[in-house]
Design an enzyme around this catalytic site. Structure first.
Site, short mmCIF file in Angstrom:
data_model
loop_
_atom_site.label_atom_id
_atom_site.label_comp_id
_atom_site.label_asym_id
_atom_site.label_seq_id
_atom_site.Cartn_x
_atom_site.Cartn_y
_atom_site.Cartn_z
CD GLU A 318 -8.09 5.46 2.66
OE1 GLU A 318 -8.17 6.68 2.83
OE2 GLU A 318 -6.90 5.01 3.13
CB CYS A 319 -5.96 1.13 -2.03
SG CYS A 319 -5.15 0.52 -3.59
N GLY A 320 -5.80 -1.58 -0.54
CA GLY A 320 -5.82 -2.72 0.00
C GLY A 320 -6.52 -3.02 1.14
#
Length: 433
Positions: A318-320
């Site tokens: 997720e994301c990073g």
């Protein structure tokens, strides 16, 4: 009967986080077991809550969580606490769409009273109209009291007391301005810096609040029956080996997501910053965090990156974490740092622009809800289109959004919530039941 309440404000910046942290620490120092919660998808406030209370904070989000799951989570953690405190989000009635997902909606759902923190530094008797409106606008909530913030003169406070009395709202005290108890904003408002002594700030805030607020009266004003949990947390019944990235670069996780994963097997943690070998795992989970603050160290850990490229199990990112799986991350100066190369994308911190909002993603007939909050962006756009994947925002508008999905991988900018949908995660990643 136990004290339980939600701390809210008319708008952001009124001081509800400082009041929440001060109350958590003051109650902890009095020997009470206090359970913190955070309304909404925020990651930073729960970290501060956990530090202040000595109990891990739990997110409660009426958009991401079902109407059945959310109260069950709240009741489970409240059962073990002497006091339960929820910190609200934004203004009391601010939601994803009107009041949907707002602090007020959460207070109504859980039937907990509201303590309103009002920034009164530029306000006098007009506070009566504000409090009257907040008390009567939404009759499904109870305004149990008000704390006036940034009030430096007793004469000013007497006017505010009169205003609250005329509005029919109990006054719990006031807080004079103290610059040294403000939590500093770092790294776009998200980063907890090692350079800041948060414990000292929270201790000072607790002492300041205890000197000006009648805490015992507040607790009496907020006594409510404690509901018996409908269901308990499920124990582990799975055989999966689950490895979760957890260090200064990757640490944005929801407690209930981890609890759901624990039903599938045994969880271990590892650090992409310092560990040179991947742990044995059937599922790797890379949550969001701050990879952009640790790019040289992440890129230099070539042994782990090479093992990740050869890994044959399931991956969730997720994301990073998704950025880390891409080809490279470009820092603020324009320098690209090589990453895992498992996804056909590159991301950049140059010319940062905020992307924020709730998301609902359909992967076939599996639905996940979640949230995006990032300043990075794609510089090498994803070259994929999957008609089986559709993304909406909170207003049910179709939006451009990239979710990577293969039989062994699920990744995207969105922070997924699966605390009440572990079965969906099993289906999407082909994990054994």
């Amino acid at each position: 009967m136990k004290p339980q309440f939600l701390i809210a404000a008319p708008h952001s910046g009124a001081g509800k986080t400082t009041v929440t942290l001060a109350l958590l620490r003051a109650l902890q120092r009095s020997g009470r077991r206090v359970q913190p919660f955070k309304c909404g998808p925020d990651y930073l406030d729960p970290k501060h809550h956990t530090l202040a209370a000595g109990q891990e904070s739990v997110n409660l989000d009426a958009f991401m969580m079902t109407a059945q799951h959310l109260p069950e989570v709240y009741q489970r953690y409240t059962q073990q606490a002497d006091v339960s405190i929820i910190e609200g989000v934004m203004g009391l009635f601010d939601g994803a769409r009107k009041m949907e997902g707002s602090s007020a909606a959460l207070a109504a759902l859980l039937d907990v009273p509201v303590i309103l923190v009002v920034d009164a530094q530029a306000m006098a008797y007009s506070a009566a109209a504000l409090l009257y409106g907040y008390k009567h606008f939404f009759p499904d909530i109870t305004l149990a009291g008000v704390i006036f913030n940034f009030v430096n003169a007793p004469a000013h406070y007497r006017i505010l007391e009169e205003a609250a009395a005329d509005a029919g709202v109990p006054v719990l005290g006031y807080l004079p301005e103290r610059a040294d108890i403000r939590i500093p904003s770092r790294h776009l408002g998200l980063h907890i810096s090692a350079e800041t002594d948060y414990n000292a700030i929270i201790d000072a805030a607790a002492g300041h609040l205890s000197a000006h607020i009648d805490i015992e009266r507040l607790l009496q004003q907020t006594l409510r029956p404690v509901a018996t949990p409908v269901t308990g947390a499920a124990g582990s019944s799975g055989v999966l080996r689950i490895a979760i990235a957890k260090d200064e670069a990757f640490n944005f996780t929801y407690r209930e997501n981890i609890a759901a994963l624990s039903q599938l097997g045994v969880i271990h943690y590892f650090s992409p910053l310092t560990d040179t070998t991947l742990p044995p795992a059937d599922l790797l989970y890379f949550p969001g965090g701050y990879p952009e603050l640790h790019l040289p160290q992440l890129a230099a850990n070539t042994g782990l990156l090479q093992q990740l490229r050869q890994y044959e199990g399931r991956i969730l990112a997720e994301c990073g974490g998704m950025m880390y799986l891409g080809e490279n991350i470009v820092d603020e100066t324009g320098h690209p740092w090589n990453m895992a190369g498992l996804l056909p994308v590159s991301t950049s911190m140059q010319q940062p622009a905020l992307t924020i909002g709730y998301r609902e993603v359909h992967i076939g007939d599996v639905i996940f809800k979640g949230h995006e909050f990032h300043y990075s962006h794609y510089v090498k756009a994803p070259d994929i289109t999957d008609p089986a994947i559709r993304v909406w925002n909170a207003r049910q508008e179709v939006i451009p959004g990239t979710v990577f999905h293969t039989p062994r991988l699920l990744a995207g900018y969105m922070h997924f919530y699966w605390g009440d949908n572990v079965a969906g995660l099993q289906r999407v990643l082909g994990l054994p039941g």
